[in-house]
Design an enzyme around this catalytic site. Structure first.
Site, PDB file in Angstrom:
ATOM      1  N   TYR A 198       0.852  -1.196   0.000  1.00  0.00           N
ATOM      2  CA  TYR A 198       0.000   0.000   0.000  1.00  0.00           C
ATOM      3  C   TYR A 198       0.894   1.255   0.000  1.00  0.00           C
ATOM      4  O   TYR A 198       0.676   2.190  -0.768  1.00  0.00           O
ATOM      5  CB  TYR A 198      -0.899  -0.046   1.234  1.00  0.00           C
ATOM      6  CG  TYR A 198      -1.732   1.185   1.481  1.00  0.00           C
ATOM      7  CD1 TYR A 198      -2.874   1.439   0.740  1.00  0.00           C
ATOM      8  CD2 TYR A 198      -1.381   2.095   2.485  1.00  0.00           C
ATOM      9  CE1 TYR A 198      -3.647   2.562   0.977  1.00  0.00           C
ATOM     10  CE2 TYR A 198      -2.150   3.212   2.737  1.00  0.00           C
ATOM     11  CZ  TYR A 198      -3.283   3.442   1.975  1.00  0.00           C
ATOM     12  OH  TYR A 198      -4.035   4.571   2.218  1.00  0.00           O
ATOM     13  N   LYS A 232       1.232   4.222  -2.785  1.00  0.00           N
ATOM     14  CA  LYS A 232       0.998   5.641  -2.481  1.00  0.00           C
ATOM     15  C   LYS A 232       2.253   6.486  -2.774  1.00  0.00           C
ATOM     16  O   LYS A 232       2.136   7.649  -3.163  1.00  0.00           O
ATOM     17  CB  LYS A 232       0.548   5.802  -1.030  1.00  0.00           C
ATOM     18  CG  LYS A 232      -0.818   5.171  -0.733  1.00  0.00           C
ATOM     19  CD  LYS A 232      -1.942   5.833  -1.524  1.00  0.00           C
ATOM     20  CE  LYS A 232      -3.306   5.358  -1.080  1.00  0.00           C
ATOM     21  NZ  LYS A 232      -4.411   6.044  -1.784  1.00  0.00           N
TER      22      LYS A 232
END
Ligand SMILES: NC(=O)c1ccc[n+]([C@@H]2O[C@H](COP(=O)([O-])OP(=O)(O)OC[C@H]3O[C@@H](n4cnc5c(N)ncnc54)[C@H](OP(=O)(O)O)[C@@H]3O)[C@@H](O)[C@H]2O)c1
Length: 256
Positions: free
Chosen positions: A157, A161
């Site tokens: 994740y 990002k």
């Protein structure tokens, strides 16, 4: 100059819940025509109905941001209904893996990158030519503090990002000459469905709270002001920036 977004057409992916829903309601209050986009019909319909019940204008569209053809269909529908796109907010994201990054399978890696990074890329690719023809526009990418500093258990994740933050900067450079501003927001821990596992675990919630100078976890509404700021002419010279909205957690050392 103010936060007035009268008649601006704003697409918000992941607009059916959490941060996206809070932004959708606030943008409608500021006068924008809001396109609420996510996968599930009932979710987008509910937020669109909420906006309309307050006298606003909304369009509910189902889309899966990881699928290029679905994103094209979303943008085509918006142009068909409203004739333009002024602001695109890449807010939809997923995180089906929690744990050391090397324990993830290839399919989890692909899924996270597909939705969180490739999806944003597709929407930018679709809206940029429309904004360019209109003489300008705004793109806002919802990243995360996990994309700046490693967060325990959120490895892929975080990589997605970090990629989104670099996509923001690359596009800010490439689209600046077309008067399209591209910026990112990096929230800390915000109490939504997405982060439920964190804030519903008492020990984690207390650790986050203790590490946050403001002494509390964030609420979806805490993100809204930064999005309105970046979307409106009041931020007319802000481009390629990442706004950290985390109650000061990052500067005080974070939890990762
Ligand atoms: N909450 C936090 O602590 C936190 C912290 C930092 C960053 N963020 C970021 O903030 C953004 C919003 O998160 P949130 O916390 O508000 O999450 P949330 O409440 O779980 O909402 C996620 C939204 O994304 C939609 N969505 C998920 N997968 C999708 C897909 N493939 N295509 C289209 N829509 C999809 C969901 O609707 P459907 O299920 O209908 O598709 C929902 O509307 C995300 O980018 C997240 O990474 C959140």
């Amino acid at each position: 100059m103010d936060f007035d977004l009268a008649d601006q057409v704003v697409i918000i992916t992941g607009g059916s819940r959490g941060i996206g829903r809070a932004m959708a309601l606030a943008f409608a209050d500021a006068g924008a025509k809001v396109v609420v986009a996510s996968r599930k019909q009932e979710g987008v319909d509910a937020v669109a109905a909420e906006i309309e019940s307050h006298g606003g204008t909304a369009l509910a569209v189902t889309t899966h941001v990881g699928q290029e053809e679905a994103v094209s269909a979303l943008v085509e529908r918006v142009v068909e209904v409203f004739g333009r796109v002024d602001v695109a907010i890449n807010n939809a994201a997923t995180n089906p893996h929690f744990g050391p990054i090397l324990t993830a399978t290839a399919s989890l890696w692909d899924k996270i990158l597909e939705v969180n990074l490739r999806g944003a890329f597709f929407l930018c690719q679709q809206v940029a030519p429309i904004m360019e023809k209109q003489g300008g526009g705004v793109i806002i990418n919802v990243a995360s503090t996990a994309g700046i500093r490693p967060s325990i258990g959120l490895g892929i994740y975080g990589v997605s990002k970090a990629g989104l933050i670099m996509l923001t900067k690359v596009l800010a450079v490439e689209l600046g000459p077309s008067k399209i501003r591209v910026n990112a927001i990096a929230p800390g821990v915000i109490k939504t469905h997405f982060s439920r596992a964190l804030w519903e675990t008492e020990a984690i919630a207390q650790t986050v709270q203790a590490a946050t100078p403001l002494g509390r976890l964030g609420e979806p509404e805490d993100i809204v002001g930064s999005a309105l700021y970046l979307a409106s002419p009041i931020s007319s010279y802000v481009n390629g920036e990442v706004l950290l909205i985390d109650g000061g957690m990052s500067i005080s050392g974070g939890i990762g």
